[in-house]
Scaffold this motif. Structure first.
Motif, PDB file in Angstrom:
ATOM      1  N   TYR A 343      31.029  31.792  39.716  1.00 44.25           N
ATOM      2  CA  TYR A 343      32.767  31.507  39.948  1.00 44.25           C
ATOM      3  C   TYR A 343      32.566  33.109  40.001  1.00 44.25           C
ATOM      4  O   TYR A 343      33.899  33.357  40.338  1.00 44.25           O
ATOM      5  N   TRP A 414      38.388  35.249  31.000  1.00 45.01           N
ATOM      6  CA  TRP A 414      37.989  33.888  31.106  1.00 45.01           C
ATOM      7  C   TRP A 414      38.354  33.396  29.737  1.00 45.01           C
ATOM      8  O   TRP A 414      38.525  32.371  29.561  1.00 45.01           O
ATOM      9  N   PHE A 428      46.212  34.077  34.055  1.00 46.18           N
ATOM     10  CA  PHE A 428      45.150  34.519  34.731  1.00 46.18           C
ATOM     11  C   PHE A 428      45.248  35.421  35.665  1.00 46.18           C
ATOM     12  O   PHE A 428      44.056  36.810  36.043  1.00 46.18           O
TER      13      PHE A 428
ATOM     14  N   CYS B  75      38.390  30.190  47.638  1.00 38.88           N
ATOM     15  CA  CYS B  75      39.089  31.321  46.456  1.00 38.88           C
ATOM     16  C   CYS B  75      39.976  30.246  45.257  1.00 38.88           C
ATOM     17  O   CYS B  75      39.693  30.728  44.831  1.00 38.88           O
ATOM     18  N   ARG B 111      36.154  32.135  41.837  1.00 35.84           N
ATOM     19  CA  ARG B 111      37.341  31.529  41.120  1.00 35.84           C
ATOM     20  C   ARG B 111      38.664  32.721  41.353  1.00 35.84           C
ATOM     21  O   ARG B 111      38.871  33.604  40.777  1.00 35.84           O
ATOM     22  N   ILE B 112      38.924  33.208  42.611  1.00 34.69           N
ATOM     23  CA  ILE B 112      39.268  33.692  42.939  1.00 34.69           C
ATOM     24  C   ILE B 112      40.800  34.380  43.021  1.00 34.69           C
ATOM     25  O   ILE B 112      41.728  34.722  42.329  1.00 34.69           O
ATOM     26  N   GLY B 113      41.508  32.598  42.904  1.00 32.99           N
ATOM     27  CA  GLY B 113      41.966  32.367  42.457  1.00 32.99           C
ATOM     28  C   GLY B 113      42.221  31.120  41.359  1.00 32.99           C
ATOM     29  O   GLY B 113      41.013  31.432  41.565  1.00 32.99           O
ATOM     30  N   PRO B 114      42.774  31.027  40.579  1.00 30.89           N
ATOM     31  CA  PRO B 114      42.328  29.909  39.147  1.00 30.89           C
ATOM     32  C   PRO B 114      42.230  28.295  40.280  1.00 30.89           C
ATOM     33  O   PRO B 114      42.023  28.264  41.189  1.00 30.89           O
TER      34      PRO B 114
END
Ligand code: HEM
Ligand code: HEM
Lengths: 477, 236
Positions: A343, A414, A428, B75, B111-114
């Protein structure tokens, strides 16, 4: 070899016009694909960069970038190199010039339709298989026609023994259609939309079986085939070890297919499948490094030319990056490490050390070697080629190092817990905002790499547009 | 062309293109068959603590197709891993059965965003409207582009109908109303969202794309009702 073939001059024997066409397409789409790469790199650093236009958001342009660099830039250089080397290795002209041209124009039409449909948001969402079903059918037809053309050329060959490069090409020609067809099985709902026959985790597994092997059989085996042809030619040395090439070829084609689940570690995919994916990925180091060593050791005795010959420079760095990314990949397949890297931008660093370092650099080396020969001209400027080499290398280093930095930063932030076992960075966005400097520096790396490509395009265009050599100069060659 | 010192493969394999191609095909088939075929025999709905996963409603299907068109999955992941930090941040980790109606799957790889697998119910409908219109109004510092056209563009009922019919053919159960009176079904669910949004002073019509997208987002992850507290105990 028949006397007729021996008597015919190479000009009549081989179809080099098709190679030239693919060379031009390679240059054009290298520029397009990497410009889009730079654009999306800017969008991550500075969000307004889509200019408020629906068709240019990151979500729509990123698939355009990946398709353009892999299938347009990567595909075209592979095809250029294959047409050039296959005819010479088999000592026969392509079976059908008509099919070769159908392949060329068909492939470019597919690329153009991708460039239109992806910004329009027409997508299947499977990574590297985004193109909608009508285009998928076209891909199958064009690719299989190319495969048929090569198969018939092999059938009419004048050399019985198949050289190593041909094995790698064959594995490409066989595996890509299998992956493409099974991953794209779907039921059309409209002309532009379809739903896959697989659902949920099965769809995910089939997609990553495809996705990882797109890396394996589009960005690896055909490029290894090119390496086995062009590197010994450029170094004027025979391949280091025939035996090594046999072992690593068969190990590679057998092991690669199993590794897909390393894209789904810690997902709800059954544990046994995740474990198989991890184990086979780790084993992949061996055949990958077999290829790297065979490439590097072929250059032994030609080491002095690294300093002087830009072609060799590009190839040495390419093969080294191949070794590096095929070491990093297996490491990232270890579950505990993947828990951190998945990720994150680390994956992006890994991708581009393979893509820029291996696929890009070997392509540039081949182009600098091939274009002067195809057009029968001296390379316009060696110093410019050397300059390209250096800015590309600096660009790659900037790109990969910043992405490792960004990946580690976000991965660690994270997961950071305080003493009470609660999230240290519950917001976040606080983590996202740490990444801006990395994104800007990556952009600089990308711009350097793209400038190198522009320099190369200029250099090669000047090369091909130089006046034709005089008859005596040509004879002296 | 060969003498006694020539290795067997050089005599028998490498000169034979057909045999070579067949062996290559065998080699590349084994791994895929071993890994993929068993997936068709696994019935995730057999899981002991199974929860019923409802298929996406027609409006949610429309929203999901917008999510795909805009490349949101590029993303945002939809897969919460079984790590303490992830269950704290996002909620219960993801299970196979939750994806059973997902065509295509949308786990994502970045995971550029959540992560969004548990975003359903996390915010009010109006939040999604504001966020898609101007991401920084709700999330200062976000790098997400604004999507103002979603509050202008309309869904096409015939198009949604075609999708529902195709999904139904592939095995997702839909009622005859879903299949034949798609417009009514869409309007019914859309109107509820419109009402909740208008309570916050936002005026949209039920067939606006943002309504469909909101329906999809609000639906994500809601079938699993087990609380995070329960999940905590399960983490090894
Ligand atoms: C000027 C050069 C390039 C730049 C600036 C660039 C930039 C980017 C950016 C910004 C992304 C998105 C990263 C993210 O999701 O955070 C990306 C993804 C990607 N790029 Fe490039 N790129 C370049 C060249 C290439 C080349 C030459 C290739 C392949 C031959 C390539 C293959 C890919 C792939 C496969 C991805 C998707 C990675 C993934 O899904 O994990 N790129 N690139
Ligand atoms: C032995 C060789 C290799 C192995 C075992 C390997 C393994 C991996 C792993 C574990 C990931 C991360 C998956 C994730 O966490 O999401 C990954 C991603 C990736 N690798 Fe490799 N890698 C190898 C070589 C290469 C090479 C040489 C290239 C490029 C030319 C490459 C291109 C990619 C791409 C494009 C992705 C991103 C996929 C995506 O998420 O879209 N890999 N690889």
């Amino acid at each position: 070899m028949s006397t007729a073939a021996a008597a015919a001059s190479p000009v009549e024997l081989y179809d080099d016009e098709i190679t030239k066409k693919f060379v031009w397409a390679t240059l054009a789409f290298a520029i397009v694909g990497m410009t889009v790469g730079v654009w999306i790199a800017l969008e991550l650093a500075w969000w307004p960069a889509n200019l408020g236009i629906p068709y240019t958001t990151f979500g729509r342009l990123r698939p355009l970038h990946t398709n353009a660099v892999i299938f347009a830039f990567g595909g075209n250089i592979v095809f250029a190199g294959m047409y050039y080397s296959i005819q010479r290795l088999l000592k026969v002209r392509m079976y059908s010039d008509g099919l070769s041209n159908f392949h060329f124009w068909g492939w470019q039409a597919i690329i153009v339709s991708a460039a239109i449909s992806l910004p329009l948001g027409l997508t299947q969402s499977h990574e590297y298989a985004e193109l909608i079903w009508p285009i998928d059918i076209a891909i199958a037809v064009v690719f299989l026609s190319f495969g048929f053309n090569v198969a018939m050329t092999i059938a009419r060959r004048r050399v019985q023994h198949l050289y190593v490069a041909i094995w790698f090409y064959l594995s490409f020609l066989i595996t890509i259609p299998v992956l493409h067809v099974f991953n794209n099985l779907s039921l059309p709902a409209t002309l532009t939309r379809s739903y896959p026959v697989y659902a949920g985790m099965t769809d995910a597994l089939v997609q990553w079986w495809y996705g990882h092997n797109a890396v394996g059989f589009f960005l690896t085996t055909p490029f290894l085939g090119l390496m086995y042809y062009f590197l010994p030619r450029a170094a004027e040395r025979p391949v280091y070890s025939y035996r090594l090439s046999i072992i690593h070829f068969w190990a590679l084609v057998f092991l690669y297919i199993w590794a897909g689940p390393h894209h789904l570690l810690y997902s709800s995919l059954p544990d046994w499948a995740q474990t198989l994916g991890m184990i086979f990925s780790i084993m992949l180091i061996a055949p990958s490094w077999g290829g790297m060593l065979n490439g590097l050791l072929t250059l032994r005795g030609a080491w002095d030319r690294i300093r002087t010959d830009p072609v060799i420079k590009f190839m040495v760095v390419a093969v080294s990056f191949y070794g590096m990314s095929t070491f990093e990949g297996p490491m990232m397949s270890i579950r505990a490490i993947n828990g951190l890297s998945h990720y994150t931008n680390w994956v992006i660093g890994h991708v581009h050390s393979g893509a820029l370092g291996w696929n890009g650099m070997i392509s540039f080396g081949i182009l600098y070697w091939l274009v002067p020969r195809l057009w029968d001209r001296e390379l316009y400027s060696e110093p410019l080629a050397t300059l390209h080499f250096w800015i590309a290398t600096i660009g790659i280093v900037l790109y990969t190092v910043t992405m490792w930095g960004a990946g580690l930063t976000e991965g660690l932030m994270w997961r950071a817990l305080d003493e009470g076992g609660q999230l240290q960075n519950p917001v976040f966005m606080d983590i996202v905002n740490q990444l801006a400097p990395f994104y800007w520096l990556r952009l600089v790396g990308g711009l350097l790499y793209l400038s190198g490509v522009l320099l190369m395009a200029y250099n090669l265009i000047r090369t091909t547009s130089a006046p034709a050599p005089t008859a005596t100069a040509a004879a002296a060659k | 062309m060969s003498d006694d010192n020539t290795p067997w493969h050089r005599q028998h394999l490498e000169p034979r293109a057909g045999l070579f191609a067949i062996l290559t095909t065998v080699c590349i088939s084994v791994g895929g068959l071993v890994e993929i075929v068993p997936m068709f025999t696994i019935d995730s709905s057999d899981a002991p603590d199974r929860v019923t996963i409802e298929p996406y409603t027609p409006l949610e299907v429309a929203g999901r197709d917008i999510y795909i068109r805009e490349g949101c999955y590029v993303c945002h992941s939809q897969m919460v891993r079984p790590f303490r930090d992830e269950t704290l941040r996002y909620g219960l980790w993801s299970r196979s059965e939750e994806y059973m109606w997902d065509r295509p799957f949308l786990l994502g790889s970045r995971r550029i965003g959540p992560d969004l697998h548990r975003v359903g119910g996390k915010y009010p409908d109006a939040w999604h409207y504001e966020h898609m219109f101007d991401p920084r109004s709700t999330s200062p510092g976000s790098v997400m582009p604004p999507y103002p056209w979603l509050s202008r563009w309309k869904i096409d009922v015939d198009d949604v109908n075609a999708s529902v019919v195709a999904l139904n053919r592939l095995g997702t159960p839909y009622s005859s109303e879903d299949l034949t009176a798609t417009a009514t079904v869409l309007q019914a669910q859309g109107s509820e969202i419109v009402e909740r949004m208008s309570a916050s002073g936002i005026e949209v019509t039920w067939d606006t794309e943002i309504v469909a997208l909101t329906a999809y987002l609000q639906r994500l992850g809601r079938d699993r009702t087990t609380t995070l507290a329960d999940a905590d105990g399960e983490i090894p």
